[in-house]
Design a protein around this motif. Structure first.
Motif, short mmCIF file in Angstrom:
data_model
loop_
_atom_site.label_atom_id
_atom_site.label_comp_id
_atom_site.label_asym_id
_atom_site.label_seq_id
_atom_site.Cartn_x
_atom_site.Cartn_y
_atom_site.Cartn_z
N THR A 115 -1.82 70.80 57.29
CA THR A 115 -0.81 70.47 56.28
C THR A 115 -1.42 69.51 55.27
OG1 THR A 115 0.09 68.42 57.20
CG2 THR A 115 0.97 70.47 58.11
N THR B 213 2.68 73.10 54.95
CA THR B 213 1.57 74.01 55.26
C THR B 213 1.25 74.76 53.97
OG1 THR B 213 2.92 75.94 55.82
CG2 THR B 213 2.53 74.33 57.59
N ALA C 224 0.60 69.21 64.33
CA ALA C 224 0.14 69.22 62.93
C ALA C 224 -1.17 68.47 62.76
CB ALA C 224 1.21 68.57 62.04
#
Ligand SMILES: Cc1cc2nc3c(=O)[nH]c(=O)nc-3n(C[C@H](O)[C@H](O)[C@H](O)COP(=O)(O)OP(=O)(O)OC[C@H]3O[C@@H](n4cnc5c(N)ncnc54)[C@H](O)[C@@H]3O)c2cc1C
Length: 412
Positions: A263, A269, A281
């Motif tokens: 991300t 994303t 993440a």
């Protein structure tokens, strides 16, 4: 079928915090949380500490009171797993075959214990450790004391479990691949500090060592055979060799994956309408300019907040300095900073022997990480450490170790 609104996949701290933040920000659209576990979102840190030791109970676990979800019109679906996502159609498929459509989707799928393909790992009495069920089962096994316990893994969870097992009066052996426990996280000097702490409580270390086989009889564990052939008797074996981010959904849908779901700093994303937060993440950190995947409570908490605001189109970046903590025996530790930036051993203020100190790690004269052990909270050590890191100010080792200079007066 929902045709708009927000779907959150994962009912852990990141997912639940995102739901809370959405409502706190006044979002009035539909919010659905898909939670594969049968429990409302709960905190994991107590599972290997006070909850395991029985010094805190069920009330310490929930992220929000159970009735919060209904009262705030959040559709919390327990025992419900997302099995596929279709970013083009903005749809998620659930394990009951139904579909949910979203305007924004948050992947807060967390992480899973890394499995090791060990013969015997399916025997009764062998466990990994992630869920409240794991904690309850291990507590039942430890609580009476007098058992032989083998911990496989010399990271934070293995060490916390070894402490609990020893406090309950069990005979504990801890084995791992590192030469010094926790070395990957805090280096050999401070890993050695934790090792000595455990040894003073009777824990035996087998380092470096790997398990070759778990032995059993009538379906129950009886021991662990090491790769050097030693047979350790065991009534309980816990395998705590790290976690892997849960990225299956994202990967199958073609999202960018590298040690987690990639991300930007706003937890977006590269796929329109899809966000990721928490252990799953790997987010760009504005401080380092590099991606950083954290497996810690504060990252899930702050990430849940940032992802929620990002989904609402608000300005939000996950730019807090990573923070973690542990409690083992009479040692309470907090750590802030970027272990990836550390070069060289720490500078110590205070005394390891007295179990009261602050460790600073530097890079090119700047503090990049710091850890306080049993340091008076009134001195706000974490606030001072974080300010020092954020300032990027150069500071001499002499000043860092000089206890006559209050932490808050260090250059920032
Ligand atoms: C025993 C233990 C002790 C810890 N102690 C500390 C500590 O002292 N300090 C600290 O800073 N951190 C600690 N941590 C780490 C911290 O708890 C984690 O960083 C945090 O739980 C991450 O939250 P999360 O929401 O990202 O993921 P998780 O807590 O893993 O939650 C993700 C949830 O999503 C669910 N899920 C996954 N896939 C799907 C799907 N497809 N559909 C629906 N649901 C799905 C999972 O079942 C899980 O319930 C500890 C962790 C453990 C396990």
């Amino acid at each position: 079928m929902a045709t708009e609104g927000i779907v959150i996949v994962g009912g852990g701290l990141a997912g639940a915090t995102a739901a809370k933040t959405l409502r706190a920000e006044g979002f009035a659209g539909s919010v659905t949380v898909l939670a594969a576990e049968p429990h409302p979102p709960y905190l994991r840190p107590p599972l290997s500490k006070d909850y395991l030791l029985g010094t805190s109970g069920e009330e310490a676990l929930p992220v929000a009171p159970e009735d919060w979800y209904g009262a705030n019109d959040v559709d919390l679906r327990l025992g419900s797993r997302a099995v596929a996502m279709d970013p083009a159609a903005r749809a998620v498929t659930l394990d009951d075959g139904s579909e949910l459509h979203y305007a924004s989707l948050l992947l807060a799928t967390g992480a899973q214990p890394r499995s090791v393909p060990l013969p015997g790992s399916g025997l009764e009495g062998v466990s990994t450790f992630r869920t409240v069920e794991d904690s309850r089962r291990v507590r039942r096994a430890l609580a009476g004391g007098g058992r032989n316990v083998v911990m496989v893994g010399s990271g934070w969870i293995g060490m916390e479990l070894a402490a609990a097992a020893s406090i309950y009066g069990n005979t504990v052996t801890l084995m791992g691949l590192e030469e010094v426990p926790l070395a990957a996280a805090i280096g050999p000097d401070l890993g050695g500090f934790f090792r000595s702490l455990h040894e003073a409580h009777g824990v035996r270390f087998l380092l470096p060592a790997s398990a070759a086989e778990i032995t059993g009889s009538s379906g129950r564990v009886t021991g662990v055979r090491t790769s050097t052939g030693e047979l350790l008797p065991a009534d309980l074996v816990v395998i705590a060799v790290g976690v892997v981010p849960e990225v299956g959904l994202a990967e199958a849908a073609g999202l960018g994956i590298r040690n987690g779901i990639l991300t930007d700093a706003s937890l977006r994303t590269g796929t329109q309408g899809v966000f990721a937060a928490g252990d799953a993440a790997n987010a760009l950190h504005p401080f380092t300019g590099e991606h950083h995947r954290s497996e810690h409570w504060s990252n899930a908490l702050n990430g849940g907040k940032v992802a929620a605001r990002s989904m609402l189109g608000l300005e939000a970046r996950l730019d807090v300095i990573p923070y973690s903590y542990t409690d083992q025996y009479d040692v309470s530790m907090e750590y802030s900073g970027f272990s990836s930036l550390v070069s060289g051993p720490p500078v110590i203020r205070g005394s390891l022997q007295d179990k009261q100190f602050v460790a600073f790690w530097q890079r090119e004269g700047r503090v990049v990480a710091g850890m306080n052990v049993n340091w008076p909270r009134s001195a706000k050590p974490q606030k001072a450490i974080k300010a020092l890191i954020a300032s990027r100010a150069g500071v001499s080792p002499g000043l860092l170790m000089d206890s006559s200079v209050p932490l808050e007066e260090l250059p920032a």
